[in-house]
Design a protein around this motif. Structure first.
Motif, PDB file in Angstrom:
ATOM      1  N   ALA A   1      60.786  53.984 102.130  1.00  0.00           N
ATOM      2  CA  ALA A   1      59.778  53.174 101.435  1.00  0.00           C
ATOM      3  C   ALA A   1      60.166  51.708 101.398  1.00  0.00           C
ATOM      4  CB  ALA A   1      59.582  53.706 100.018  1.00  0.00           C
TER       5      ALA A   1
ATOM      6  N   CYS B   1      57.302  67.425 100.590  1.00  0.00           N
ATOM      7  CA  CYS B   1      57.603  66.672  99.382  1.00  0.00           C
ATOM      8  C   CYS B   1      57.071  67.353  98.126  1.00  0.00           C
ATOM      9  CB  CYS B   1      57.035  65.257  99.497  1.00  0.00           C
ATOM     10  SG  CYS B   1      57.672  64.341 100.928  1.00  0.00           S
TER      11      CYS B   1
ATOM     12  N   VAL C   1      63.589  62.019  93.352  1.00  0.00           N
ATOM     13  CA  VAL C   1      64.550  60.941  93.577  1.00  0.00           C
ATOM     14  C   VAL C   1      65.919  61.502  93.936  1.00  0.00           C
ATOM     15  CG1 VAL C   1      65.746  59.001  92.494  1.00  0.00           C
ATOM     16  CG2 VAL C   1      63.305  59.339  92.103  1.00  0.00           C
TER      17      VAL C   1
ATOM     18  N   GLY D   1      58.651  60.220  98.329  1.00  0.00           N
ATOM     19  CA  GLY D   1      58.729  59.260  97.239  1.00  0.00           C
ATOM     20  C   GLY D   1      57.804  59.692  96.114  1.00  0.00           C
ATOM     21  N   TRP D   2      58.059  59.156  94.907  1.00  0.00           N
ATOM     22  CA  TRP D   2      57.263  59.519  93.736  1.00  0.00           C
ATOM     23  C   TRP D   2      56.064  58.589  93.615  1.00  0.00           C
ATOM     24  CZ3 TRP D   2      56.939  63.693  90.959  1.00  0.00           C
ATOM     25  CH2 TRP D   2      56.248  63.662  89.739  1.00  0.00           C
TER      26      TRP D   2
ATOM     27  N   CYS E   1      55.320  63.997  93.975  1.00  0.00           N
ATOM     28  CA  CYS E   1      56.207  63.617  95.071  1.00  0.00           C
ATOM     29  C   CYS E   1      55.432  63.797  96.368  1.00  0.00           C
ATOM     30  CB  CYS E   1      57.459  64.487  95.059  1.00  0.00           C
ATOM     31  SG  CYS E   1      58.790  63.891  96.129  1.00  0.00           S
TER      32      CYS E   1
ATOM     33  N   ILE F   1      55.819  59.456 102.102  1.00  0.00           N
ATOM     34  CA  ILE F   1      55.656  58.001 101.950  1.00  0.00           C
ATOM     35  C   ILE F   1      54.666  57.429 102.955  1.00  0.00           C
ATOM     36  CG2 ILE F   1      57.954  57.709 100.985  1.00  0.00           C
ATOM     37  CD1 ILE F   1      58.833  56.710 103.756  1.00  0.00           C
TER      38      ILE F   1
ATOM     39  N   VAL G   1      55.852  53.296  95.144  1.00  0.00           N
ATOM     40  CA  VAL G   1      56.519  54.554  95.447  1.00  0.00           C
ATOM     41  C   VAL G   1      57.936  54.498  94.887  1.00  0.00           C
ATOM     42  CG1 VAL G   1      57.321  56.109  97.245  1.00  0.00           C
ATOM     43  CG2 VAL G   1      55.161  54.912  97.510  1.00  0.00           C
TER      44      VAL G   1
ATOM     45  N   GLN H   1      61.605  55.639  94.966  1.00  0.00           N
ATOM     46  CA  GLN H   1      62.526  56.254  95.932  1.00  0.00           C
ATOM     47  C   GLN H   1      63.859  55.526  95.892  1.00  0.00           C
ATOM     48  OE1 GLN H   1      62.304  55.610 100.321  1.00  0.00           O
ATOM     49  NE2 GLN H   1      61.642  57.766 100.413  1.00  0.00           N
TER      50      GLN H   1
END
Length: 777
Positions: free
Chosen positions: A404, A474, A484, A492-493, A500, A503, A510, A512
């Motif tokens: 990210a 994810c 994470v 990524g969140w 999640c 990306i 995001v 990460q």
């Protein structure tokens, strides 16, 4: 004894060069973050097992990666690859030996099970045709196949003899590393199907060029116009008692057509260098715009020495380092003593340099005798990329992934010999194993690994079928913390969706942290999207003095498991925490209550499981051995462990060893400082009261006796009476029997107090001499 530096060392590239890795000792890699099995929810693994198809071990993807070509036993398959990883059979071609071929194979002394046609080579020749080779009952054959129609064009019997393993196709020409006969006694590196000014060339039969090689793979570097071959062979340059195996990288120039007189139709650009026992090799080309010298080769190495058996190492080598070694000095082989030495005379030519086929005979003779590079190739940063003390890797694939933050990371896919896939990301601090995936329900040897970048799939070929594994999933991580901590550059969140995600689907906002996995920095500042997975909870009903065994299903193998109790400590004198993180103790009134299993990783603590241990409502007489507690499951939330045995509560088996272990817990509990002493205090108090009462009774009795003796009158004749009493024993016995006067009267008060001169006291019978005392009125 060979260290890994020796093993990833000695070898050359048709000019042989040695790849040198560091020793195993002092290096290690992290355990897998998440470990899942084939049937785990949220981590799909597709399995393609068409009927009557076996040994589907050779895989080839079309250029558009829409079709997967499979080489199997006596068959070729065309399989459609969907975006979601599903595999669908398009067409099947039968390619079986005839009865005559099978009979000829048996006459060669081969087993019947080894005589079918095992397809070993699949290679795209051009946009319309594919090339395939098979063992064909130990009489190797090759054929052309139409890619569009998937039919045989024609079959060329023994286009070249031997079992081709690494193969590279350039402009319709085949570069192969193989053996020239079915016995495997004549190893060669050759080029076939040449046209025009190009001619078919092969390796010279000069002693020492190849020594019992095992070919692994090959690759073409366009800017160098060279084909590199990777293989292992016996090293003649080392004077050991035992035969020493090293790994080599060899090179040949694509423009090489052989010499005019010396080395006619033989490679003039063959050189090699060593590293150790090579298992597999993959090429990672540099990012767009970078120099081709930054091309990386990732290889899996093992050891021929038993001290390192079961261990694997991954080494990375840069093309620039390989070129530097090939440009250096070379060893010289004395044909009389069969000994290698470093040549000290002036170098007439640089072996391996393209264009030597036009050189003089004197130069070509020098090249013919100097093909083994003197130096070894050192790995990137002169260290191991990954070392595994517990797993033996067999296959490897690599890709570059942009995280990210815009930084590129290398992701490696490593297959163990038992069928597990390790997904690793290379960080600045070393390799991090993101997850371990069981590709097959029953572990089995894996024969091939193929990566489809456009489809996002890892394809695994074995003797039983083909597995397709997505490079990432994810959604498997249900919270910001897990997303994470995974440190997966693919994931990524997403702050808006609170999930999640990949990306590629969202580049902004995001969360990460691939390098550090810092949950506090990534998740907590975004309080609205920061969510923790609700811990699962269970009610556990037990009987007193029953062994309780609580398990904590942690998905991450990097986290440290920790148990907590509210307003109480987990004392090692009462509780036993096992290596897998589970907790065992004996059920007593003081050990009933709530237990929290927590995972601590990178300074972040998360509660994974909550247990409520309660006593059964109708306790009964407890058995002599531990029994299984009854479990009432109140809720299950989030993702638990992939092993069914780690869910819920279980009790240990009533084996003697286990019982003794838990009896030790009971003994520790009795010696503990913190348990309640109420019961013991009551017992001691009662005993103390009884002792005091007994002492008071004895003291009162003694006091009354002394008072009575002092107040009783004494007559002079009492002594004479006592003497007379001894003489009249028979008369007294008669009196005791009731014959004496007054014998029919009852005894008076205790302690010898008589009511009349002739009455007898029971207490007086206890005298020391058995005489009755004279007790006057």
């Amino acid at each position: 004894m060979s260290s890994m530096s020796e093993r990833c060392s000695q070898g050359n590239i048709f000019h042989f060069v040695v790849f040198k890795c560091r020793s195993f000792s002092g290096y290690n890699f992290s355990l897998c973050e998440f470990c899942v099995v084939a049937d785990s929810p949220g981590r799909p693994v597709g399995l393609f097992t068409p009927p009557d198809v076996y040994n589907s071990t050779t895989l080839l993807l079309s250029e558009d990666e829409e079709t997967l070509f499979v080489g199997a036993r006596d068959a070729l398959l065309s399989v459609n690859v969907s975006q979601r990883g599903g595999l669908v059979l398009n067409q099947k071609l039968d390619w079986s030996p005839t009865e005559k071929d099978l009979n000829d194979c048996s006459m060669k002394g081969k087993k019947k099970t080894d005589c079918p046609n095992f397809v070993r080579v699949l290679q795209v020749l051009n946009s319309t045709h594919m090339y395939a080779c098979g063992t064909f009952a130990f009489s190797p054959r090759c054929t052309y196949i139409s890619i569009k129609c998937f039919i045989f064009i024609f079959s060329c019997i023994k286009v070249y003899s031997g079992f081709c393993v690494p193969l590279c196709v350039l402009d319709g020409e085949l570069y192969t590393g193989t053996v020239a006969d079915y016995r495997g006694n004549r190893p060669i590196i050759s080029r076939h199907l040449s046209e025009g000014e190009h001619v078919d060339v092969k390796l010279d039969d000069t002693m020492g060029w190849l020594e019992d090689p095992t070919f692994i793979s090959s690759t073409f570097i366009p800017s160098e116009e060279k084909v590199y071959f990777f293989f292992s062979e016996l090293a003649g340059e080392y004077d050991f008692i035992n035969k020493f195996t090293v790994s080599r990288i060899a090179q040949v120039c694509t423009s090489d057509v052989g010499g005019q007189r010396t080395l006619q139709r033989r490679w003039t650009t063959f050189t090699k260098l060593p590293y150790n026992v090579l298992q597999d090799m993959t090429t990672l080309h540099p990012p767009e715009g970078a120099s081709e010298d930054d091309t990386l080769f990732y290889g899996i190495f093992s050891s021929q020495w038993s001290v390192n058996s079961g261990r694997s190492a991954v080494c990375a080598f840069r093309l620039r380092a390989i070129k530097d070694v090939f440009s250096g000095n070379y060893k010289y082989l004395n044909r009389d003593t069969v000994k290698w030495s470093t040549r000290v005379q002036e170098k007439i030519a640089n072996p391996g340099e393209c264009g030597l086929h036009n050189a003089s005979d004197n130069t070509l003779r020098f090249v013919k005798e100097n093909f083994l590079a003197d130096e070894s190739i050192l790995p990137v940063n002169q260290e191991l990329t990954i070392v595994s003390p517990d797993h033996q890797y067999s296959n490897i694939a690599a890709q570059r992934v942009r995280a990210a933050g815009g930084k590129d990371y290398t992701v490696l896919y490593l297959l163990t010999e038992t069928g597990y896939l390790h997904k690793a990301v290379l960080l600045d601090k070393g390799a991090h194993i993101i997850e371990e995936i069981q590709v097959f329900t029953k572990p089995q040897p894996v024969k091939n690994l193929l990566l489809s970048v456009t489809k996002g799939l890892v394809l695994v070929g074995t003797s039983e079928g083909i597995a397709s594994v997505p490079v990432s999933n994810c959604s498997y991580y249900s919270s910001c913390a897990e997303c994470v901590l995974a440190r997966d550059p693919f994931c990524g969140w997403d702050l808006s969706r609170r999930a999640c995600v990949d990306i590629d689907s969202v580049r902004e906002n995001v969360g990460q942290d691939v390098e550090g996995g810092n949950v506090s920095e990534v998740c907590k500042p975004r309080l609205r999207s920061f969510s923790l997975k609700s811990p699962a909870s269970e009610l556990v009903y037990v009987s007193l003095n029953e062994v309780v065994h609580l398990r904590c299903p942690a998905a991450s193998h990097l986290a440290q498991l920790h148990w907590e109790r509210l307003n109480s400590q987990i004392s090692p004198k009462i509780y036993m925490q096992h290596e897998d993180g589970s907790l065992s103790f004996l059920a007593t009134p003081s050990t009933l209550g709530q237990y929290l299993c927590q995972a601590v990783e990178n300074g972040f603590t998360q509660t994974l499981y909550v247990y409520q241990v309660r006593q059964k409502s109708n306790p009964t007489v407890q058995p002599s051995t531990p029994s299984r507690p009854q479990i009432t499951r109140t809720s299950e939330s989030g993702r638990g462990s992939t092993d069914a045995t780690t869910k819920g509560v279980t009790t240990p088996q009533t084996k003697d060893e286990t019982v003794r272990k838990y009896m030790d817990i009971r003994e520790r509990q009795l010696l503990a400082k913190n348990p309640s002493y109420l019961q013991e205090l009551v017992v001691v108090s009662v005993l103390l009261a009884l002792c005091i009462s007994a002492l008071l009774t004895i003291a009162l009795f003694s006091f009354r006796q002394r008072c009575h003796i002092r107040t009783a009158p004494h007559s002079p004749g009492s002594r004479r009476d006592a003497e007379r009493a001894g003489e009249d024993v028979s008369h007294e016995r008669e009196a005791l029997k009731g014959n004496a006067p007054g014998a029919g009267k009852q005894n008076g008060h205790a302690h010898g107090v008589a009511k009349s001169p002739n009455s007898l006291s029971n207490g007086a019978l206890n005298g020391s001499n058995g005489h009755l005392p004279n007790t006057p009125i």
